[in-house]
Design a protein around this motif. Structure first.
Motif, mmCIF file in Angstrom:
data_model
loop_
_atom_site.group_PDB
_atom_site.id
_atom_site.type_symbol
_atom_site.label_atom_id
_atom_site.label_comp_id
_atom_site.label_asym_id
_atom_site.label_seq_id
_atom_site.Cartn_x
_atom_site.Cartn_y
_atom_site.Cartn_z
ATOM 1 N N UNK A 169 -43.516 125.293 59.989
ATOM 2 C CA UNK A 169 -42.249 126.153 60.497
ATOM 3 C C UNK A 169 -42.306 127.269 59.773
ATOM 4 N N UNK A 170 -42.428 127.076 58.358
ATOM 5 C CA UNK A 170 -42.553 128.377 57.608
ATOM 6 C C UNK A 170 -43.565 129.163 57.878
ATOM 7 N N UNK A 171 -44.926 128.604 58.390
ATOM 8 C CA UNK A 171 -45.773 129.550 58.636
ATOM 9 C C UNK A 171 -45.414 130.390 59.859
ATOM 10 N N UNK A 172 -44.819 129.691 60.765
ATOM 11 C CA UNK A 172 -44.377 130.292 62.123
ATOM 12 C C UNK A 172 -43.522 131.495 61.836
ATOM 13 N N UNK A 178 -44.390 139.167 60.212
ATOM 14 C CA UNK A 178 -45.837 139.856 59.880
ATOM 15 C C UNK A 178 -45.852 140.944 61.114
ATOM 16 N N UNK A 179 -45.554 140.130 62.367
ATOM 17 C CA UNK A 179 -45.504 141.049 63.562
ATOM 18 C C UNK A 179 -44.435 142.220 63.683
ATOM 19 N N UNK A 364 -33.740 130.942 63.276
ATOM 20 C CA UNK A 364 -33.482 130.166 62.375
ATOM 21 C C UNK A 364 -33.387 128.784 63.043
ATOM 22 N N UNK A 365 -34.093 128.638 64.211
ATOM 23 C CA UNK A 365 -34.270 127.107 64.754
ATOM 24 C C UNK A 365 -35.346 126.963 65.724
ATOM 25 N N UNK A 366 -36.626 127.579 65.173
ATOM 26 C CA UNK A 366 -37.781 127.550 66.294
ATOM 27 C C UNK A 366 -38.681 126.469 65.541
ATOM 28 N N UNK A 367 -38.579 125.311 66.069
ATOM 29 C CA UNK A 367 -39.169 124.182 65.920
ATOM 30 C C UNK A 367 -40.145 123.533 66.812
ATOM 31 N N UNK A 368 -40.066 124.500 68.168
ATOM 32 C CA UNK A 368 -40.671 124.114 69.218
ATOM 33 C C UNK A 368 -41.827 123.673 69.000
ATOM 34 N N UNK A 369 -42.232 122.331 69.479
ATOM 35 C CA UNK A 369 -43.671 121.883 69.542
ATOM 36 C C UNK A 369 -44.082 121.296 68.326
#
Length: 429
Positions: A169-172, A178-179, A364-369
């Protein structure tokens, strides 16, 4: 912070979901002061609404644990440091944003009682009382339910599984940052309190944004994190104000004027970058068509439903027709944003107006997949004022999928505000 270990070891008395009455969005406190001043006797009912009915909250969240968290919130009061920050800090270039009489009331506040009942696989959660008291339940209630759902999914995970989950999740999040870093002229804030994965995670995301984006990151809507991390508290006003003012209207003529009465009261209290119009409660086009001339002099507009590009075009055209230069105005996008849409809107409008973004759930809540069956995917949960002095509230929005209120009242409001056919847009979060 080792979030995975903290999650693995957490007990709610050590890590309560809501740690403070200012663990809320800045706009709620601004609106609360306005209501305290202008509508102190109004009685309002708030209710939880789960738009994602496929997420069975009552099956996932233990009722006893939910009550413990809600009861804990009722025990909270402002600390001396929090009060000092609110009284003495500079917000939007203004010192003493919060009036002494409001602060004296807030310092003695304990949130009023709640009503909780299980109905099938969902919870009915309502709050009734004076508007300026019960309105502060909204963000806390949403954050509690979102985090308890996260905890329920994470409960059976081992220490290493949690470490891998949070590493991914942190990497995401960092890849998104970065983008965003490459977007010229970007101005972006965290708007992710209400549907966050958890407090610790939102706090981590804010720190990552601050380090990764530098001056492009303008602050957070969360007052507690803003205070602790020494970043700007960001926010203006929300649909709640026109919804309640409109419910209080005595007849159709008063109803048509209610959204402008809201902003007239706001105009008396605030200036500069706090004069941001939120025009979509009963349809953006109709709102702007009938807006008084003085509103064209406000600083900008927030686009929060419908097609964001179409909404910005409507705003730019309106300013031009009113003799205002759109390049001197600000358009804030805040609905369902992620990196691709942020980049697209920045490229489309940066040369024509001042562009800002309030990035919410998919920050703050992108844990998709990231877990089996996508059980941590964000979902659409809201807590809205559903009545005022016994009369139902209505929201139409620029997206009919977000409309709420009794069918007969929705029909009446559409007639009064001249809202015709609308194009449905899927509500992601």
């Amino acid at each position: 912070m080792d979030i995975a270990t903290r999650v693995y070891n957490h007990k709610w008395k050590i890590d309560p979901i809501i740690r403070s009455l200012i663990d809320t969005d800045f706009y709620k406190l601004l609106m609360c002061q306005s209501v305290f001043r202008n509508k102190p006797e109004t009685e309002v009912t708030f209710s939880l609404i789960n738009r994602s009915t496929t997420v069975p909250l009552a099956n996932l969240i233990d009722e006893g644990e939910l009550r413990e968290q809600l009861d804990h919130i009722r025990s909270l009061s402002l600390s001396r440091g929090e009060s000092t920050w609110l009284r003495g800090n500079t917000f939007y270039g203004k010192r003493q944003m919060f009036r002494p009489d409001f602060m004296e009331w807030f310092e003695n506040l304990r949130l009023p009682a709640y009503h909780l009942e299980r109905i099938g696989d969902q919870y009915e959660l309502t709050f009734e009382g004076k508007w300026h008291e019960v309105m502060l339940w909204e963000i806390s209630a949403l954050a509690v339910l979102m985090e308890l759902r996260s905890r329920a999914v994470l409960n059976d995970m081992g220490r290493f599984e949690l470490q891998v989950l949070y590493a991914r999740a942190m990497t995401r999040v960092w890849e998104k940052i970065e983008q965003l870093r490459d977007i010229d002229g970007l101005s972006i804030a965290d708007f992710g309190t209400r549907r966050r994965h958890g407090f610790l995670w939102q706090d981590w995301c804010v720190q990552a944004m601050r380090e990764g984006l530098g001056s492009k990151f303008t602050g957070t809507s969360n007052c507690l994190i803003a205070m602790r991390r020494e970043v700007e508290a960001i926010g203006t006003n929300a649909h709640e104000l026109p919804m309640v003012y409109s419910a209080l209207a005595a007849d159709d003529t008063a109803l048509a004027q209610a959204p402008y009465e809201v902003l007239s009261d706001w105009h008396d209290e605030h200036e500069g970058n706090l004069r941001i119009i939120l025009p979509d409660t009963y349809g953006t086009q109709g709102f702007l068509d009938h807006a008084p001339d003085w509103l064209a002099g406000w600083t900008g507009i927030r686009i929060d439903s419908g097609d964001p590009a179409a909404g910005a075009e409507v705003a730019i055209k309106w300013w031009q027709e009113r003799g205002e230069d759109p390049q001197n105005k600000r358009v804030i996008f805040s609905d369902g944003l992620d990196v691709a849409k942020i980049a697209e809107l920045q490229g489309q409008f940066a040369a024509r107006t001042k562009v800002s973004f309030g990035w919410g759930t998919l920050l703050t809540n992108d844990f998709r997949g990231l877990v089996p069956d996508d059980r941590l995917a964000p979902f659409s949960l809201v807590c809205k004022a559903i009545s005022a002095n016994g009369k139902p509230t209505v929201k139409l929005s620029d997206n009919p999928e977000k409309a709420m209120g009794p069918r007969s009242e929705i029909t009446r409001y559409k007639r009064v505000f001249g809202v015709g056919d609308q194009e449905p847009i899927e509500v992601v979060v």
